[in-house]
Design a protein around this motif. Structure first.
Motif, PDB file in Angstrom:
ATOM      1  N   LEU A  86       0.573  -0.841   0.041  1.00 14.61           N
ATOM      2  CA  LEU A  86      -0.239  -0.048  -0.172  1.00 14.61           C
ATOM      3  C   LEU A  86       0.988   1.479  -0.051  1.00 14.61           C
ATOM      4  O   LEU A  86       2.450   1.188   1.186  1.00 14.61           O
ATOM      5  CB  LEU A  86      -0.683  -0.520   1.634  1.00 14.61           C
ATOM      6  N   GLY A  87       0.237   2.343  -0.535  1.00 14.56           N
ATOM      7  CA  GLY A  87       0.962   3.685  -0.827  1.00 14.56           C
ATOM      8  C   GLY A  87       1.565   4.168  -1.790  1.00 14.56           C
ATOM      9  O   GLY A  87       1.695   3.476  -2.906  1.00 14.56           O
ATOM     10  N   THR A  88       1.685   5.208  -1.974  1.00 16.14           N
ATOM     11  CA  THR A  88       1.193   5.721  -3.267  1.00 16.14           C
ATOM     12  C   THR A  88       3.026   7.261  -3.695  1.00 16.14           C
ATOM     13  O   THR A  88       2.964   7.671  -2.063  1.00 16.14           O
ATOM     14  CB  THR A  88       0.221   6.072  -4.481  1.00 16.14           C
ATOM     15  N   SER A  89       3.186   7.367  -4.587  1.00 19.95           N
ATOM     16  CA  SER A  89       3.681   8.566  -4.312  1.00 19.95           C
ATOM     17  C   SER A  89       3.072  10.277  -3.862  1.00 19.95           C
ATOM     18  O   SER A  89       3.521  10.520  -3.031  1.00 19.95           O
ATOM     19  CB  SER A  89       4.260   9.120  -5.614  1.00 19.95           C
ATOM     20  N   ALA A  90       1.461   9.800  -3.922  1.00 18.30           N
ATOM     21  CA  ALA A  90       1.262  11.018  -2.645  1.00 18.30           C
ATOM     22  C   ALA A  90       1.217  11.162  -1.937  1.00 18.30           C
ATOM     23  O   ALA A  90       1.374  12.619  -1.292  1.00 18.30           O
ATOM     24  CB  ALA A  90      -0.508  10.559  -3.918  1.00 18.30           C
ATOM     25  N   SER A  91       1.923  10.248  -0.530  1.00 12.13           N
ATOM     26  CA  SER A  91       1.619   9.458   0.042  1.00 12.13           C
ATOM     27  C   SER A  91       3.179  11.021   0.391  1.00 12.13           C
ATOM     28  O   SER A  91       4.063  10.819   1.853  1.00 12.13           O
ATOM     29  CB  SER A  91       2.027   8.715   1.022  1.00 12.13           C
ATOM     30  N   ARG A 105       0.567  13.852  -5.264  1.00 14.74           N
ATOM     31  CA  ARG A 105      -1.614  14.851  -5.169  1.00 14.74           C
ATOM     32  C   ARG A 105      -1.794  15.739  -5.839  1.00 14.74           C
ATOM     33  O   ARG A 105      -3.380  15.671  -6.483  1.00 14.74           O
ATOM     34  CB  ARG A 105      -0.817  15.666  -3.479  1.00 14.74           C
ATOM     35  N   GLY A 106      -1.753  17.104  -6.857  1.00  8.82           N
ATOM     36  CA  GLY A 106      -2.119  17.236  -7.954  1.00  8.82           C
ATOM     37  C   GLY A 106      -2.486  16.489  -9.190  1.00  8.82           C
ATOM     38  O   GLY A 106      -3.634  17.121  -9.782  1.00  8.82           O
ATOM     39  N   PHE A 107      -1.702  15.992  -8.813  1.00 10.35           N
ATOM     40  CA  PHE A 107      -2.759  15.215 -10.247  1.00 10.35           C
ATOM     41  C   PHE A 107      -3.833  13.849  -9.975  1.00 10.35           C
ATOM     42  O   PHE A 107      -4.483  14.120 -11.090  1.00 10.35           O
ATOM     43  CB  PHE A 107      -1.284  13.926 -10.699  1.00 10.35           C
ATOM     44  N   ASP A 108      -3.479  13.523  -8.333  1.00 12.28           N
ATOM     45  CA  ASP A 108      -4.597  12.676  -8.381  1.00 12.28           C
ATOM     46  C   ASP A 108      -5.816  13.973  -8.328  1.00 12.28           C
ATOM     47  O   ASP A 108      -6.815  13.425  -8.389  1.00 12.28           O
ATOM     48  CB  ASP A 108      -4.866  12.229  -6.786  1.00 12.28           C
TER      49      ASP A 108
END
Length: 208
Positions: free
Chosen positions: A173-178, A188-191
């Motif tokens: 679990l976990g992505t670049s946004a974290s 986060r901006g892309f999300d």
């Protein structure tokens, strides 16, 4: 007096380069949306495994490496990762619900098996008739249609075997946004932009 082999070799090299470029672009798109090295690695491995297995099968079918065979493989580069991504996303969702990696992978493969098989048969039903065209055109496109069908079958097999196994070992679990820093901010901006697009699209669907 006339040697056409340099032109043929150049054409084959161009198609080969196009296939490699397509692979790189597909992996890049996967990484942008999945935002994790491990998550990207799992479906990306479906590309070389499916292509190499397809080369093995068409070798035993007596096909040569020509423009149409390479064009068929280039066309299927984006297709071979679709089923793997679906299995990956399903396993990721089950992990978010609290299951361990092995259980999540098994549950995902059980859930996705029938849709993957249905999608595979649908695609094969589209491309196989090309192999049975009559005349000179049919002779040329026989290898094209069969190669696409073989690649799609292999990708489905990979999605239901190799991909769940890799999910049970590598998925986390976990992505670049974290992550902190510039990479996290960009992710986060892309999300957020994707979420806004999804919201507008949902409103459009309700209106329609």
């Amino acid at each position: 007096a006339f040697d056409q082999s340099p032109f043929i070799a150049e054409a084959v090299a161009e198609v080969r380069d196009a296939m490699l470029e397509a692979s790189v672009l597909v992996v890049a798109v996967i990484f942008v949306f999945l935002q994790g090295f491990r998550s990207t690695l799992i479906p990306s491995l479906a590309i070389p495994v499916s292509v190499i297995a397809t080369f093995g099968i068409i070798h035993f079918l007596g096909f040569t490496i020509n423009n149409l065979v390479l064009m068929a493989l280039t066309l299927t580069i984006g297709v071979v990762v679709d089923d793997a991504i679906i299995v990956l996303e399903s396993a990721y969702r089950h992990m978010e619900e609290g299951k361990d990696r092995v259980t999540a992978a098994i549950t995902a493969s059980d859930e996705i098996a029938f849709p993957v098989i249905a999608t595979t048969l649908t695609l094969v039903a589209v491309f196989v008739p090309i192999a049975f065209l009559g005349g000179t055109v049919g002779r040329f496109f026989f290898e094209f249609g069969i190669t696409v069908a073989v690649a799609i079958f292999v990708s489905a097999f990979v999605a239901l075997t190799l991909t769940p196994m890799l999910c049970s070992r590598l998925l986390s679990l976990g992505t670049s946004a974290s992550r902190p820093g510039v990479i996290g901010a960009v992710a986060r901006g892309f999300d957020r932009s994707i979420e806004r697009f999804s919201t507008h699209y949902e409103r459009l669907l309700h209106t329609a």
